[in-house]
Design a protein around this motif. Structure first.
Motif, PDB file in Angstrom:
ATOM      1  N   ASP A 126       0.830  -1.209   0.000  1.00 54.43           N
ATOM      2  CA  ASP A 126       0.000   0.000   0.000  1.00 54.43           C
ATOM      3  C   ASP A 126       0.863   1.257   0.000  1.00 54.43           C
ATOM      4  O   ASP A 126       0.580   2.224  -0.729  1.00 54.43           O
ATOM      5  CB  ASP A 126      -0.908  -0.001   1.237  1.00 54.43           C
ATOM      6  CG  ASP A 126      -2.054  -0.998   1.109  1.00 54.43           C
ATOM      7  OD1 ASP A 126      -2.458  -1.295  -0.027  1.00 54.43           O
ATOM      8  OD2 ASP A 126      -2.543  -1.473   2.153  1.00 54.43           O
ATOM      9  N   ARG A 158      -0.604  -7.940  -8.983  1.00 57.07           N
ATOM     10  CA  ARG A 158      -1.614  -7.757 -10.040  1.00 57.07           C
ATOM     11  C   ARG A 158      -2.716  -6.806  -9.590  1.00 57.07           C
ATOM     12  O   ARG A 158      -3.409  -6.220 -10.438  1.00 57.07           O
ATOM     13  CB  ARG A 158      -2.232  -9.115 -10.397  1.00 57.07           C
ATOM     14  CG  ARG A 158      -1.238 -10.148 -10.895  1.00 57.07           C
ATOM     15  CD  ARG A 158      -1.914 -11.475 -11.163  1.00 57.07           C
ATOM     16  NE  ARG A 158      -0.942 -12.545 -11.306  1.00 57.07           N
ATOM     17  CZ  ARG A 158      -1.070 -13.750 -10.777  1.00 57.07           C
ATOM     18  NH1 ARG A 158      -2.169 -14.046 -10.100  1.00 57.07           N
ATOM     19  NH2 ARG A 158      -0.147 -14.660 -10.950  1.00 57.07           N
ATOM     20  N   SER A 159      -2.909  -6.663  -8.302  1.00 58.68           N
ATOM     21  CA  SER A 159      -3.936  -5.750  -7.786  1.00 58.68           C
ATOM     22  C   SER A 159      -3.416  -4.326  -7.628  1.00 58.68           C
ATOM     23  O   SER A 159      -4.157  -3.446  -7.199  1.00 58.68           O
ATOM     24  CB  SER A 159      -4.450  -6.257  -6.429  1.00 58.68           C
ATOM     25  OG  SER A 159      -5.009  -7.547  -6.542  1.00 58.68           O
ATOM     26  N   TYR A 160      -2.144  -4.102  -7.968  1.00 64.70           N
ATOM     27  CA  TYR A 160      -1.530  -2.781  -7.845  1.00 64.70           C
ATOM     28  C   TYR A 160      -0.981  -2.365  -9.214  1.00 64.70           C
ATOM     29  O   TYR A 160       0.186  -2.650  -9.531  1.00 64.70           O
ATOM     30  CB  TYR A 160      -0.405  -2.802  -6.810  1.00 64.70           C
ATOM     31  CG  TYR A 160      -0.882  -2.939  -5.392  1.00 64.70           C
ATOM     32  CD1 TYR A 160      -1.020  -1.818  -4.567  1.00 64.70           C
ATOM     33  CD2 TYR A 160      -1.202  -4.183  -4.864  1.00 64.70           C
ATOM     34  CE1 TYR A 160      -1.455  -1.942  -3.260  1.00 64.70           C
ATOM     35  CE2 TYR A 160      -1.640  -4.318  -3.557  1.00 64.70           C
ATOM     36  CZ  TYR A 160      -1.764  -3.195  -2.764  1.00 64.70           C
ATOM     37  OH  TYR A 160      -2.197  -3.322  -1.457  1.00 64.70           O
ATOM     38  N   SER A 182       2.840   1.768  -3.389  1.00 69.22           N
ATOM     39  CA  SER A 182       2.011   2.173  -4.528  1.00 69.22           C
ATOM     40  C   SER A 182       1.795   3.677  -4.578  1.00 69.22           C
ATOM     41  O   SER A 182       1.410   4.216  -5.623  1.00 69.22           O
ATOM     42  CB  SER A 182       0.658   1.455  -4.472  1.00 69.22           C
ATOM     43  OG  SER A 182      -0.104   1.891  -3.357  1.00 69.22           O
ATOM     44  N   SER A 208       1.226 -12.687  -6.718  1.00 64.31           N
ATOM     45  CA  SER A 208      -0.194 -12.540  -7.073  1.00 64.31           C
ATOM     46  C   SER A 208      -0.732 -11.177  -6.653  1.00 64.31           C
ATOM     47  O   SER A 208      -1.600 -10.605  -7.314  1.00 64.31           O
ATOM     48  CB  SER A 208      -1.018 -13.647  -6.416  1.00 64.31           C
ATOM     49  OG  SER A 208      -0.975 -13.553  -5.001  1.00 64.31           O
ATOM     50  N   LEU A 209      -0.186 -10.630  -5.561  1.00 67.92           N
ATOM     51  CA  LEU A 209      -0.665  -9.355  -5.028  1.00 67.92           C
ATOM     52  C   LEU A 209      -0.363  -8.199  -5.975  1.00 67.92           C
ATOM     53  O   LEU A 209      -1.150  -7.251  -6.093  1.00 67.92           O
ATOM     54  CB  LEU A 209      -0.004  -9.109  -3.671  1.00 67.92           C
ATOM     55  CG  LEU A 209      -0.544  -7.982  -2.796  1.00 67.92           C
ATOM     56  CD1 LEU A 209      -1.990  -8.258  -2.393  1.00 67.92           C
ATOM     57  CD2 LEU A 209       0.329  -7.833  -1.556  1.00 67.92           C
TER      58      LEU A 209
END
Length: 448
Positions: A145, A187-189, A148, A184-185
């Motif tokens: 977090d 991909r959400s950022y 980003s 995998s995480l």
């Protein structure tokens, strides 16, 4: 009625008390378990707790929920005086006190082995307890977090750098699972790139996973490197001051998360605060029948098992070999220990502990694993399925098996939960933040 005191509620201690409850006749003996934690940690699930594949509470088995006829004392045994049949207990609150017993079962477990490396005590996190696994996961999610919101640069690079020190079983499993989560995480950022992830595994020896043979060990290294990790073999950690990692090879980098998994050390209480016999490593000297002592001189009414006990390995061809400190042995030793105590109470002879290994299985991340039984090696997805199948059968109580299976089935449909709850480690911060708003300077709107 005799009192059986179990020191430690881990694998061996929990199973000893659990089986004693089931097999003791009413009025035959009373059981007391002393442990600072109200639960037994199922440590093979900790790597999956890191990755969010197992809920943290599901890796802990409540002592009070499953030990109904046992007196549970929330405290730590700091000394054993077997000559007088007493232990010293230090509770979480209040003064220490003495506790008497007739039979003692020492299953205090080992502790994390620490080295005097600058910065480790201040910045590293271990991986032996549920709380540590949860903190590691939350630290990684929080770092994503924060990263980003930053432009590419040193601080962003530090936030996306993870360092594991120790290439043993728990270190490699935790490293592989956390790498799987991070991959995998990302991909959400959309602000971040997979190429920005920096995962380092530091091992002082020339290989990782000593529990498997050389070729499978090398395959694990190649597998991790193909996924973008950097494995440093024959490399020591020189310093980690302020999160700045310095390796013996001269390489240096900043790391927001440092995980310490270099193995176990003898329990300080067993090593230095008991009159029971110990060996040169600080481990309890235990016979094959799990009585403390030697073949020629057993200590009356004293038993030991688990990670703090040097139990002879009768299944090994090597003379003088001791059983490996792992869950397979601790669980089976606890079960046999309960049977042997009951046998001696009823005038029968105890049986020796003999266990032939069922093989070694490790998870390396979601859908990846390795299994070895003698010359048979299975890699990849089948080994990962074997890992999950074995451990869902091995975790004690049907209640825990069903809860873990339910989480795994839910993850198939919806994926892993990626919510960070790092703020629970500082629950008053939000409460105090309200006061800061209330006391804003004149002219600053409070309810803006």
């Amino acid at each position: 009625m005799r009192t059986i005191l179990v020191v430690g509620g881990g694998y061996a201690g929990f199973y000893t008390a659990w089986k004693l409850e089931k097999k003791l006749r009413r009025g035959e003996a009373r059981i007391i378990v002393v442990d600072p934690r109200p639960y037994m940690t199922y440590q093979p699930f900790l790597p999956e707790v890191l990755a969010g594949s197992v809920e943290s509470r599901h890796a802990a088995v409540s002592l009070r929920r499953h030990l109904h006829r046992t007196r549970l004392i929330a405290g730590r045994v700091t000394a054993i005086d077997h000559g007088h049949r007493t232990v010293t207990v230090r509770p979480a609150e209040g003064p220490a006190f003495s506790l008497g017993y007739d039979i003692v079962v020492v299953t205090a477990g080992a502790v994390t082995r620490k080295l005097a490396i600058p910065g480790i005590a201040e910045h590293a996190i271990g991986m032996k307890h549920v709380e540590e696994a949860v903190a590691i996961r939350d630290r990684l999610l929080t770092a994503f977090d924060q990263a980003s919101m930053l432009e590419p640069g040193p601080l962003r690079r530090r936030l996306l750098t993870v360092t594991f020190v120790g290439g043993g079983f728990s270190g490699v499993e935790g490293f592989g699972e956390l790498l799987s989560l991070a991959t995998s995480l990302v991909r959400s950022y959309p602000e971040l790139s997979p190429a920005e992830l920096n995962f380092h595994l530091v091992e002082a020896r020339g290989r990782i996973l000593p529990e498997v043979s050389d070729r499978p060990g090398r395959w694990v290294v190649r597998s991790l490197e193909k996924r973008g990790a950097c494995v440093h073999l024959n490399t020591g950690l020189v310093s980690a001051r302020n999160g700045h990692v310095v390796l013996s090879t001269g390489e240096e980098f900043d790391s927001e998360l440092i995980v310490w998994t270099v193995g176990n050390a003898a329990n300080p209480m067993v090593r230095s605060h008991t009159d029971l016999p110990i060996d040169e490593r600080g481990m309890l000297m235990v016979r094959a029948d799990l009585r403390i002592g030697t073949d020629t001189a057993p200590v009356p009414d004293a038993w030991g098992a688990g990670d703090d006990a040097a139990v002879p390995d009768l299944a090994s061809k090597l003379s003088g070999a001791a059983t490996v400190a792992n869950a397979q042995n601790a669980v089976r030793q606890g079960k046999l220990l309960a049977k042997n105590i009951i046998a001696t109470l009823r005038g029968r002879n105890p049986k020796p502990y003999v266990h032939h290994s069922l093989g070694t299985v490790a998870t390396l991340g979601l859908g990846r694993g390795i299994f070895q039984f003698r010359g048979l090696v299975i890699k990849g997805f089948p080994a990962w399925l074997m890992h999950r199948g074995y451990h869902v059968l091995a975790v004690p109580t049907w209640e825990r098996k069903i809860r873990v299976l339910a989480v795994w089935c839910t993850a198939v449909l919806f994926g892993r939960d990626i919510v960070s709850l790092a703020s629970v480690q500082h629950p008053r911060d939000a409460f105090l933040a309200d006061d800061e708003l209330t006391s804003a300077p004149p002219g600053v709107p409070v309810n803006a």
